[in-house]
Design an enzyme around this catalytic site. Structure first.
Site, mmCIF file in Angstrom:
data_model
loop_
_atom_site.group_PDB
_atom_site.id
_atom_site.type_symbol
_atom_site.label_atom_id
_atom_site.label_comp_id
_atom_site.label_asym_id
_atom_site.label_seq_id
_atom_site.Cartn_x
_atom_site.Cartn_y
_atom_site.Cartn_z
ATOM 1 N N GLU A 34 0.225 5.225 0.706
ATOM 2 C CA GLU A 34 -0.717 6.254 1.140
ATOM 3 C C GLU A 34 -0.316 7.631 0.616
ATOM 4 O O GLU A 34 0.799 7.829 0.128
ATOM 5 C CB GLU A 34 -0.790 6.288 2.669
ATOM 6 C CG GLU A 34 -1.381 5.011 3.233
ATOM 7 C CD GLU A 34 -1.485 5.018 4.741
ATOM 8 O OE1 GLU A 34 -2.099 4.097 5.269
ATOM 9 O OE2 GLU A 34 -0.941 5.926 5.406
ATOM 10 N N CYS A 50 -10.276 -4.491 0.999
ATOM 11 C CA CYS A 50 -11.404 -3.553 0.986
ATOM 12 C C CYS A 50 -12.357 -3.926 -0.152
ATOM 13 O O CYS A 50 -12.029 -4.745 -1.017
ATOM 14 C CB CYS A 50 -10.904 -2.113 0.836
ATOM 15 S SG CYS A 50 -10.305 -1.687 -0.819
ATOM 16 N N ASN A 104 0.839 -1.192 0.000
ATOM 17 C CA ASN A 104 0.000 0.000 0.000
ATOM 18 C C ASN A 104 0.880 1.250 0.000
ATOM 19 O O ASN A 104 1.976 1.267 0.566
ATOM 20 C CB ASN A 104 -1.013 -0.006 1.145
ATOM 21 C CG ASN A 104 -0.421 -0.104 2.532
ATOM 22 O OD1 ASN A 104 0.592 -0.751 2.751
ATOM 23 N ND2 ASN A 104 -1.077 0.540 3.488
ATOM 24 N N CYS A 128 -4.037 0.729 -2.647
ATOM 25 C CA CYS A 128 -4.016 -0.499 -1.854
ATOM 26 C C CYS A 128 -2.978 -1.467 -2.405
ATOM 27 O O CYS A 128 -2.704 -1.496 -3.607
ATOM 28 C CB CYS A 128 -5.383 -1.166 -1.882
ATOM 29 S SG CYS A 128 -6.678 -0.212 -1.051
ATOM 30 N N GLU A 173 -3.234 -4.671 -2.791
ATOM 31 C CA GLU A 173 -3.828 -5.639 -3.704
ATOM 32 C C GLU A 173 -3.908 -5.087 -5.124
ATOM 33 O O GLU A 173 -3.572 -5.763 -6.088
ATOM 34 C CB GLU A 173 -5.241 -6.035 -3.225
ATOM 35 C CG GLU A 173 -5.270 -6.683 -1.867
ATOM 36 C CD GLU A 173 -5.392 -5.708 -0.695
ATOM 37 O OE1 GLU A 173 -5.847 -6.145 0.368
ATOM 38 O OE2 GLU A 173 -5.028 -4.514 -0.834
ATOM 39 N N CYS A 181 -10.953 -3.411 -3.716
ATOM 40 C CA CYS A 181 -9.968 -4.440 -4.075
ATOM 41 C C CYS A 181 -10.645 -5.774 -4.346
ATOM 42 O O CYS A 181 -10.230 -6.518 -5.238
ATOM 43 C CB CYS A 181 -8.918 -4.584 -2.980
ATOM 44 S SG CYS A 181 -7.753 -3.211 -2.952
#
Length: 122
Positions: A41, A82, A39, A50, A52, A85
């Site tokens: 940010e 999430c 990830n 993310c 994934e 994802c």
């Protein structure tokens, strides 16, 4: 599973999670190859990426289009992906695709169908 978890843990420090303190590493197995993502940010939180989806982007860049299995590791986990994802993983997988949720104490195996029972499919 222990070998994969070791690979995931070894890449955890590459995650960029200064705002949430919630680092995540994902590994997508596709057509005999593995693709990592972490990830990333951003201060403008909706621009964050993310792990994934970053792993899926690496897979697509390599020319692969079919996910065989997904592994996700967080020191706060096992944690599921999430909703966004889940849908991206389903785009390249199937309801039967295994998602292995790793944490410091072990792992849990789910299918994409269990995680996203009403996902969009063409």
């Amino acid at each position: 599973m222990e070998r994969v978890r070791g690979v995931l843990k070894a890449h955890l420090e590459r995650a960029y999670a200064p705002y949430s303190g919630f680092p995540v590493v994902a590994l997508v197995e596709a057509e005999g190859e593995s693709f990592l993502g972490v990830n990333v940010e951003n201060a403008s939180f909706p621009l964050s990426q993310c792990a994934e989806r970053n792993a899926v982007a690496a897979m697509v860049l390599s020319g692969k289009r079919r996910i065989d299995r997904v592994h996700i590791y967080s020191p706060k986990g096992p944690i599921p992906p999430c909703g966004g994802c889940r849908q991206v993983l389903l785009e390249f997988g199937s309801p039967e695709t295994e998602v292995v949720l790793h944490g410091p104490e072990g792992y849990v195996v789910k299918t994409l169908g269990e995680l996203l029972p009403w996902g969009f499919r063409l």
